[in-house]
Design a protein around this motif. Structure first.
Motif, PDB file in Angstrom:
ATOM      1  N   ASP A  11      26.868  30.929  48.165  1.00 34.20           N
ATOM      2  CA  ASP A  11      26.247  31.854  47.201  1.00 34.20           C
ATOM      3  C   ASP A  11      25.099  31.217  46.422  1.00 34.20           C
ATOM      4  OD1 ASP A  11      27.954  33.859  47.899  1.00 34.20           O
ATOM      5  OD2 ASP A  11      29.308  33.606  46.193  1.00 34.20           O
ATOM      6  N   VAL A  15      22.754  32.860  43.428  1.00 33.60           N
ATOM      7  CA  VAL A  15      22.961  32.443  42.037  1.00 33.60           C
ATOM      8  C   VAL A  15      21.645  31.903  41.467  1.00 33.60           C
ATOM      9  CG1 VAL A  15      24.114  30.701  40.604  1.00 33.60           C
ATOM     10  CG2 VAL A  15      25.432  32.060  42.237  1.00 33.60           C
ATOM     11  N   ALA A  88      30.485  30.588  37.326  1.00 35.01           N
ATOM     12  CA  ALA A  88      30.505  30.792  38.782  1.00 35.01           C
ATOM     13  C   ALA A  88      30.060  29.515  39.485  1.00 35.01           C
ATOM     14  CB  ALA A  88      29.590  31.956  39.154  1.00 35.01           C
ATOM     15  N   SER A  92      32.174  26.670  42.192  1.00 39.23           N
ATOM     16  CA  SER A  92      31.811  26.555  43.612  1.00 39.23           C
ATOM     17  C   SER A  92      30.739  25.523  43.944  1.00 39.23           C
ATOM     18  CB  SER A  92      31.303  27.913  44.122  1.00 39.23           C
ATOM     19  OG  SER A  92      32.205  28.926  43.816  1.00 39.23           O
TER      20      SER A  92
ATOM     21  N   THR B 159      33.281  38.502  38.258  1.00 35.13           N
ATOM     22  CA  THR B 159      32.957  38.569  39.693  1.00 35.13           C
ATOM     23  C   THR B 159      31.536  39.082  39.955  1.00 35.13           C
ATOM     24  OG1 THR B 159      33.730  40.852  39.979  1.00 35.13           O
ATOM     25  CG2 THR B 159      35.377  39.117  40.204  1.00 35.13           C
ATOM     26  N   SER B 162      28.910  36.605  41.624  1.00 32.66           N
ATOM     27  CA  SER B 162      29.132  36.363  43.062  1.00 32.66           C
ATOM     28  C   SER B 162      28.855  37.602  43.886  1.00 32.66           C
ATOM     29  CB  SER B 162      30.553  35.928  43.369  1.00 32.66           C
ATOM     30  OG  SER B 162      31.180  35.441  42.291  1.00 32.66           O
ATOM     31  N   ARG B 166      26.176  37.730  46.937  1.00 33.46           N
ATOM     32  CA  ARG B 166      26.491  38.155  48.317  1.00 33.46           C
ATOM     33  C   ARG B 166      25.584  39.304  48.764  1.00 33.46           C
ATOM     34  NH1 ARG B 166      31.776  36.592  46.805  1.00 33.46           N
ATOM     35  NH2 ARG B 166      32.318  38.663  46.046  1.00 33.46           N
TER      36      ARG B 166
END
Lengths: 154, 187
Positions: A11, A15, A88, A92, B159, B162, B166
């Motif tokens: 991602d 981001v 986020a 990750s 969320t 993300s 995506r």
């Protein structure tokens, strides 16, 4: 930077794009904030120089102060977004950059708190004002994320 | 939405050539904003001049569609027609293009690139799911915060970033597919 450097993070490009968009918005809002505050200052000085109550002048001053609160309100919200984006990233990104993402959340929480303070000052003491509640909620959201990411167990 | 709105450009052009009035309406609908954007954003024409260019370009499209060699290349063809008409409009106004000509042309070229990119992204967005289109529009076009998006779409705030990432990845795939397609049609 954290996303750009985390090459294995699927991602990361998305981001990074969001971070750029938020950064562009912040720059524009800072400029808007400066102009609105300049206008409010002029109105404040006019009010101070005027003798006695003047409904028209006081109304104009109130409008200028409300306008001066609008940009900080958006900035407080952006701070919460930056903190969320940092969260986020921490979850990750490459381990090397987790501390940088966590630091970004702390900075965002600071910015959000400063902006919420300006909203409070510019709107005067009106705790029931929904804009103030919105700014304080943004401040709280950013602070909670920053605190969570700053916990030593992470 | 008309039955023609889903047709690829090439099929739409063939339907126009066959004299289908609804296909012509769709062609104008599909490219009107594109032509207008080139005139106003790319060449900074006034609304009045842009309107003249718009009328003239679509008249030429109507009269010359038979001369288009590759039906799928209708967009670049329309862009070229529009640019020529914009330059004509500027010349007829006697716009000064001496000392700053290079700078002006470079700026117009950059603006045109922006217009092309914006329309490419708009087309690619159409290939995404409604959910992706919605969330990207909210974040990038309406400047909505994650909290607002979460509240309005009733999804967890944590969320959102993300999900947007995506959707952007899918948009990139769409754009890359589109570019590969246009390269194939040129080659």
């Amino acid at each position: 930077m954290v996303a750009r450097c985390s090459t294995d993070w699927e991602d990361a490009p998305g981001v990074s794009a969001q971070a750029s968009a938020i950064s562009d918005r912040a720059v524009a809002l800072a400029q808007t904030d400066g102009r609105a505050w300049d206008a409010a200052l002029v109105a404040l000085r006019d009010a101070e120089a005027g003798a006695g109550p003047n409904a028209s002048r006081d109304f104009a001053l109130e409008r200028k102060l409300e306008a001066a609160a609008a940009a900080p309100l958006e900035i407080a919200s952006l701070g919460a977004d930056v903190a969320a984006l940092a969260a986020a990233a921490v979850d990750s990104c490459e381990a090397t950059y987790r501390a940088d993402a966590s630091a970004a959340a702390s900075l965002a929480a600071g910015g959000s708190a400063a902006a919420a303070h300006l909203v409070r000052v510019n709107l005067g003491i009106r705790p029931a004002d929904p804009r103030l509640a919105h700014a304080l909620a943004s401040e709280q959201a950013a602070r909670e994320v920053a605190e969570r990411l700053g916990e030593p167990t992470r | 939405m008309s039955t023609y709105s889903a047709l690829p450009d090439g099929d739409l052009v063939r339907a126009c050539r066959a004299g289908d009035a609804d296909a012509w309406n769709e062609l104008v609908e599909r490219f009107s904003r594109y032509v207008y954007a080139i005139a106003v954003r790319g060449f900074r024409l006034s609304e009045e001049d842009a309107e003249d260019v718009f009328q003239d370009v679509f008249t030429r499209i109507y009269l010359r569609l038979d001369t288009l060699r590759d039906d799928s290349a209708v967009r670049p063809w329309i862009a070229q027609l529009t640019r020529r008409r914009c330059l004509d409009a500027l010349s007829s106004k006697g716009r000064e293009m001496s000392a700053d000509e290079d700078t002006l042309m470079a700026e117009e070229s950059a603006d045109l690139t922006d217009v092309e990119e914006a329309f490419a992204v708009r087309e690619a967005l159409g290939g995404l799911s409604d959910n992706c289109q919605d969330i990207l529009d909210r974040f990038f076009a309406q400047d909505q915060s994650y909290r607002t998006i979460a509240a309005e779409l009733e999804i967890p705030s944590g969320t959102i970033a993300s999900r947007i990432a995506r959707c952007l990845a899918r948009l990139k795939e769409q754009l890359e597919g589109r570019n590969q397609g246009s390269e194939r049609s040129r080659g």
